[in-house]
Write a protein that holds these residues in place. Structure first.
Motif, PDB file in Angstrom:
ATOM      1  N   TRP A 132       3.067  -6.408   7.888  1.00 39.93           N
ATOM      2  CA  TRP A 132       1.757  -5.762   7.785  1.00 39.93           C
ATOM      3  C   TRP A 132       0.629  -6.729   8.107  1.00 39.93           C
ATOM      4  O   TRP A 132      -0.421  -6.338   8.584  1.00 39.93           O
ATOM      5  N   ARG A 133       0.853  -8.013   7.884  1.00 37.24           N
ATOM      6  CA  ARG A 133      -0.180  -9.020   8.108  1.00 37.24           C
ATOM      7  C   ARG A 133      -0.177  -9.596   9.524  1.00 37.24           C
ATOM      8  O   ARG A 133      -1.103 -10.326   9.896  1.00 37.24           O
TER       9      ARG A 133
ATOM     10  N   HIS B   3       0.422  -5.010  12.687  1.00 35.35           N
ATOM     11  CA  HIS B   3      -0.381  -4.411  11.616  1.00 35.35           C
ATOM     12  C   HIS B   3      -0.684  -2.933  11.858  1.00 35.35           C
ATOM     13  O   HIS B   3      -0.499  -2.099  10.966  1.00 35.35           O
TER      14      HIS B   3
ATOM     15  N   GLN C 179       0.510  -0.001   9.397  1.00 38.34           N
ATOM     16  CA  GLN C 179      -0.542   0.727   8.678  1.00 38.34           C
ATOM     17  C   GLN C 179      -0.479   2.217   8.983  1.00 38.34           C
ATOM     18  O   GLN C 179      -0.702   3.060   8.092  1.00 38.34           O
TER      19      GLN C 179
ATOM     20  N   GLU D 240       1.800  -6.289  -4.775  1.00 38.97           N
ATOM     21  CA  GLU D 240       0.807  -5.301  -5.196  1.00 38.97           C
ATOM     22  C   GLU D 240      -0.498  -5.432  -4.415  1.00 38.97           C
ATOM     23  O   GLU D 240      -1.077  -4.430  -3.977  1.00 38.97           O
ATOM     24  N   ALA D 241      -0.992  -6.662  -4.240  1.00 43.49           N
ATOM     25  CA  ALA D 241      -2.285  -6.839  -3.586  1.00 43.49           C
ATOM     26  C   ALA D 241      -2.271  -6.264  -2.176  1.00 43.49           C
ATOM     27  O   ALA D 241      -3.175  -5.514  -1.789  1.00 43.49           O
ATOM     28  N   ASN D 242      -1.238  -6.604  -1.394  1.00 47.07           N
ATOM     29  CA  ASN D 242      -1.156  -6.076  -0.032  1.00 47.07           C
ATOM     30  C   ASN D 242      -0.960  -4.563  -0.035  1.00 47.07           C
ATOM     31  O   ASN D 242      -1.586  -3.840   0.755  1.00 47.07           O
TER      32      ASN D 242
ATOM     33  N   VAL E  32      -1.714  -2.257  -2.264  1.00 47.01           N
ATOM     34  CA  VAL E  32      -2.888  -1.491  -2.693  1.00 47.01           C
ATOM     35  C   VAL E  32      -4.023  -1.633  -1.684  1.00 47.01           C
ATOM     36  O   VAL E  32      -4.822  -0.708  -1.501  1.00 47.01           O
ATOM     37  N   ASP E  33      -4.080  -2.781  -1.007  1.00 47.33           N
ATOM     38  CA  ASP E  33      -5.074  -2.930   0.064  1.00 47.33           C
ATOM     39  C   ASP E  33      -4.772  -1.943   1.189  1.00 47.33           C
ATOM     40  O   ASP E  33      -5.663  -1.292   1.732  1.00 47.33           O
ATOM     41  N   ALA E  34      -3.483  -1.840   1.540  1.00 51.03           N
ATOM     42  CA  ALA E  34      -3.081  -0.922   2.612  1.00 51.03           C
ATOM     43  C   ALA E  34      -3.163   0.535   2.183  1.00 51.03           C
ATOM     44  O   ALA E  34      -3.445   1.418   3.006  1.00 51.03           O
ATOM     45  N   ARG E  35      -2.924   0.772   0.889  1.00 53.59           N
ATOM     46  CA  ARG E  35      -2.888   2.148   0.385  1.00 53.59           C
ATOM     47  C   ARG E  35      -3.325   2.136  -1.087  1.00 53.59           C
ATOM     48  O   ARG E  35      -2.533   1.809  -1.970  1.00 53.59           O
ATOM     49  N   PRO E  36      -4.574   2.442  -1.388  1.00 51.06           N
ATOM     50  CA  PRO E  36      -5.093   2.290  -2.747  1.00 51.06           C
ATOM     51  C   PRO E  36      -4.301   3.020  -3.829  1.00 51.06           C
ATOM     52  O   PRO E  36      -4.333   2.614  -4.987  1.00 51.06           O
TER      53      PRO E  36
END
Length: 329
Positions: free
Chosen positions: A106-107, A112, A116, A133-135, A137-141
């Motif tokens: 994803w990064r 990406h 995404q 979790e950080a990635n 939730v960034d990609a999908r809240p």
């Protein structure tokens, strides 16, 4: 009464899909699994791509499975591509992010947008470990943490036999340097250390004096864990399936690192911390592993938080909610 939601688990990672489907079927839920070898076409020795016949046969299985299902639970982001051909019936899908897909792919700039798009197209998204979790939730809240599950019915009895077992492959992503440092310190203390003949750092582990065992069927691997006084896990902030299997067997588990809390929000029942703390704990536990296991109570904790039955109702509620919702295309 509404018909039960039919669910196809497409692909698998670390046997999570298999374990969920096995228990669901035992409960009478209409869930099926297409394992990796039936989700992706085989590549014959000496070739780099599958034959056209193998590709058509495999995508035909995916199409039949999707046609039967109301919802598809996709394991690993790139697997979504298996649902894209126009002759695969269009179904809403859950995307289960398992690690490298959201941590690495994803990064990458060149990957990406595609990853995404697969995440955006999902009716719901889960991620397997709290480090992602950080990635996620960034990609999908609205992405949710779904703890890894193991097959507790396949575990052999614990029979500590005097050695320390390293559960993970010898690789940077597993905390190679710290793993090698732990092994070296234990060997200097006269402890028998065994590990897997797997990973870029396996040769270095062998040079240190670690007894390496070849890749083997999963049952043989579990037997290797079951013979250890103490199991050393990857030097990261998470527990993988291997550590959880060792804990469910009953062995004390130690790992360098300051770990994320468990699903209950409390510290994990393992020996962790910096290198000195972990090595001292292992040496102490080697002398009385049964007492260490009793103190940690990690078997009971793992069988409470990381077994399939614990997650089925939660998943079923998601499947029932998205059934008949927006499909992929």
């Amino acid at each position: 009464m509404a018909k039960a939601t039919r669910v196809l688990h497409l692909n698998d990672c670390a046997f999570v899909g298999r374990n969920l489907v096995r228990v669901a079927q035992n409960q009478g839920r209409p869930w099926r699994l297409l394992p990796p070898e039936r989700t992706w076409p085989p590549v014959r020795p000496g070739r780099t791509t599958p034959t056209r016949a193998a590709s058509y046969s495999t995508i035909g299985r995916v199409a039949l499975g999707a046609g039967w299902a109301d919802v598809v639970h996709v394991h690993y982001a790139t697997t979504v591509a298996r649902l894209l051909p126009p002759y695969v019936p269009n179904r809403p899908y859950v995307l289960h992010l398992h690690g490298t897909d959201i941590r690495t792919l994803w990064r990458l700039p060149e990957r990406h947008a595609t990853i995404q798009r697969y995440i955006d197209g999902a009716a719901h998204v889960y991620f397997s470990t709290p480090d992602n979790e950080a990635n996620a939730v960034d990609a999908r809240p609205d992405a949710e943490y779904l703890p890894v599950v193991i097959d507790e019915t396949s575990l052999p009895p614990w029979r500590p036999s005097g050695y320390v077992a390293f559960a993970s492959r010898w690789e940077q992503v597993k905390g190679l340097e710290d793993m090698l440092n732990v092994a070296a310190r234990l060997l200097r203390a006269g402890v028998e250390v065994r590990g897997l003949d797997w990973g870029p750092g396996a040769a270095e582990a062998r040079q240190l004096g670690v007894k390496l065992i070849p890749k083997a069927p999963h049952a043989t691997y579990l037997d290797f864990l079951a013979g250890a006084n103490v199991v050393v896990g990857q030097a990261t902030r998470i527990l993988s399936v291997s550590e959880l299997e060792a804990m469910a067997i009953g062995a004390p588990v130690a790992a360098v690192g300051h770990h994320f809390p468990g699903p209950d929000g409390r510290p994990l029942p393992i020996r962790n911390g910096d290198l000195d703390t972990v090595v001292d704990a292992i040496l102490s536990d080697m002398s009385d592993p049964v007492a260490a296991a009793t103190t940690l109570a990690s078997r009971e904790w793992t069988l409470h938080h990381h077994v399939p039955a614990r997650q089925l109702d939660r998943l079923q509620a998601t499947y029932d909610r998205i059934r008949g919702g927006a499909p992929l295309r």
